[in-house]
Design an enzyme around this catalytic site. Structure first.
Site, mmCIF file in Angstrom:
data_model
loop_
_atom_site.group_PDB
_atom_site.id
_atom_site.type_symbol
_atom_site.label_atom_id
_atom_site.label_comp_id
_atom_site.label_asym_id
_atom_site.label_seq_id
_atom_site.Cartn_x
_atom_site.Cartn_y
_atom_site.Cartn_z
ATOM 1 C CG ASP A 267 -2.243 0.759 0.931
ATOM 2 O OD1 ASP A 267 -2.161 1.821 0.285
ATOM 3 O OD2 ASP A 267 -3.318 0.334 1.384
ATOM 4 C CG HIS A 301 -1.534 1.461 -3.361
ATOM 5 N ND1 HIS A 301 -2.679 1.110 -2.680
ATOM 6 C CD2 HIS A 301 -1.207 0.382 -4.113
ATOM 7 C CE1 HIS A 301 -3.022 -0.135 -3.010
ATOM 8 N NE2 HIS A 301 -2.153 -0.591 -3.878
#
Length: 534
Positions: A267, A301
């Site tokens: 993430d 991300h």
């Protein structure tokens, strides 16, 4: 005299005698050296054959009662469940030492006070936890392995089940959280299976995490909450192919220093947060005084992200001297209606971004779909954010999206050099400054602005002008100042103006000798709104 080997005649001197007695009996106990506890000598196996959870926690408690100490892990493999740190305790992992944490969910019961994605809950015990402790540290050259695969797989399984499905862990979560202040979009809080963070100190002071490698976290990796004076240095975080395994997430903390770290996760690499929606506003504790420097972010991300949980406010942040490579985004600041809170006083400087899959820079106040509403405590705000000395390549150079009711304000870009497919897109913003900018994009305008006020573009150029496409495109823009631009490649259109609200556009000292059409206006634009000075 047992304490000192001194001549009796010297000791009999009353003045000297009184001084020595003062030193001996007035010396506080904390002046004596703390103890070291070799965990193997305390009975733990380093062969990876049996759990050492009780031995580790009992040794921590023993050291704590004695005033503190270092729990030393020699080289080898240790199996453990959750660990609770106490004040004045250091975990020291020698090179070659690996702590493998149990993947039996029951080992992380009973649940404890925690925070999960900005919501205050009672949840699974974090793998390493501390509550209202001071002077705690995790150091060394060893490895913490969260063995998160089972947690990840169960998380994915829940999405294939109806919301009415309730495991024993979900039932326990519901029992412990009858009065939780739910966010606007509950997600996993509503489902009731919230994976534990790896390291979560709460309400702690003076935290040091240094040198170690952390891998396979069930959820967020280093997640201090409501803490002060945190130093995270030379730490490697590696969580491959895993959901929501952010690297370092200080939340509602102050005085945080993150340096010399290498992070590759499933993430965001580093995320700064301060609570979510009404729950975050109720706590109203900002994240502030944060420095991030000399770090390398690989895969994830976002390299450095602020929000979207920022309801308590985020301020006084510096990000410098970092390399971002292969992340989806470089710098990302995100929020949405319902959060409230203010993001302000942010400086980002000296960043190399390579192979960024989406935006190099993204400021988005429309993270979740919502309808326009009056400005209130639910309305987030972004202001006073500055980017300088950034170079590299990305799919899109930048994306700024404010709210109709409250625009992004006071954003500046200085000395930016990016190769990209798309340039900068700006909407619902105010007081935006570009200076000394080179964007080599292959689609669309270099800078496109919509519903924006007070934009200054000083010293813009591109080496790759797109045929029949303007370098700058302004739609419903008020008060634009375009200066000192040197477009020395053959270019069809320099500036395109559109929209009935467009007005007060000033061009000055631009070198546009290679441009076929200096200004292209649509029929919606008033012909008297432009002032040009060569």
């Amino acid at each position: 005299m047992k304490f000192f080997n001194i001549h009796s005649r010297f000791y009999k001197n009353s003045l000297v005698k009184n001084i020595l007695l003062f030193v001996i009996f007035a010396t506080p106990t904390f002046a004596f050296a703390q103890s070291n506890y070799n965990i193997v000598e305390c009975g733990a196996s380093n062969k990876g054959d049996k759990a050492a959870t009780k031995i580790i926690n009992n040794t921590i408690n023993k050291a704590f009662k004695s005033g503190g100490g270092t729990i030393y892990f020699p080289s080898g493999t240790y199996i453990t469940g959750p660990i609770t740190l106490k004040s004045n305790i250091t975990l020291y992992l020698e090179a070659g030492a690996t702590l493998k944490f149990s993947d039996d969910f029951d080992d992380y019961l009973p649940m404890v006070e925690s925070r999960w994605e900005g919501i205050d809950v009672t949840n699974f015990h974090p793998l390493i936890y501390a509550y209202e402790a001071e002077n705690i540290a995790i150091k060394g050259r060893g490895t913490l392995d969260g063995q998160g695969r089972k947690w990840w797989d169960y998380h994915h399984t829940l999405y294939s089940k109806p919301k009415t499905f309730k495991s024993k862990w979900q039932v326990e979560f519901a029992k412990q959280n009858t009065n939780v202040l739910m966010p606007d979009e509950p997600y996993m809080i509503e489902r009731g299976f919230c994976r534990p963070p790896f390291i979560q100190p709460m309400y702690c002071k003076n935290i040091l995490i240094e040198g170690i490698t952390i891998t396979n976290s069930p959820f967020w990796t280093i997640n201090p909450e409501f803490c002060e004076n945190i130093n995270i240095d030379n730490v490697t975080v590696y969580n491959p192919d895993s959901p929501n395994t952010d690297g370092i997430n200080p939340e509602s903390c102050r005085n945080v220093h993150i340096s010399n770290c290498k992070i590759s996760v499933g993430d965001d690499c580093v995320t700064i947060k301060s609570g979510k929606d009404a729950a975050g506003r109720k706590m109203n504790i900002p994240c502030e005084n944060i420095t991030i420097t000399n770090c390398t972010m690989l895969d994830g991300h976002g390299a450095v992200v602020i929000g979207s949980e920022m309801s308590g406010g985020i301020k006084k942040i510096t990000i410098s001297n970092c390399v971002f490579e292969g992340t989806d985004r470089g710098i990302r600041i995100k929020s949405t209606r319902g959060r409230g809170g203010v993001v302000e006083d942010i400086a980002i400087n000296n960043i190399i971004m390579k192979d960024i899959k989406k935006e190099a820079i993204k400021l988005n106040m429309f993270y979740a779909k919502s309808d326009e509403e009056p400005v209130s405590e639910r309305t987030p705000s972004f202001k006073n954010i500055h980017f300088s000395n950034i170079s590299g390549n990305a799919y899109q150079a930048g994306f700024l999206l404010g709210l109709k009711e409250l625009k992004i304000k006071d954003i500046s870009f200085y000395n930016i050099r990016l190769d990209a497919t798309k340039g900068f897109m700006i909407e619902d913003a105010e007081d935006i400054d570009f200076s000394n900018i080179v964007i080599n994009n292959t689609e669309g305008a270099v800078i496109s602005a919509l519903d924006t006020k007070f934009i200054e573009i000083n010293g813009l150029k591109t080496k790759t002008p797109v045929a029949q496409t303007p370098i700058i495109e302004l739609t419903d823009v008020e008060n634009a100042l375009i200066l000192n631009c040197n477009q020395n490649r053959k270019t069809d259109i320099f500036l395109k103006l559109d929209g009935g609200k467009t007005k007060d556009i000033y061009l000055g000292n631009n070198n546009l000798v290679q441009v076929n059409t200096e200004v292209l206006k649509t029929e919606k634009v008033n012909s008297d709104i432009i002032k040009i000075s060569h």
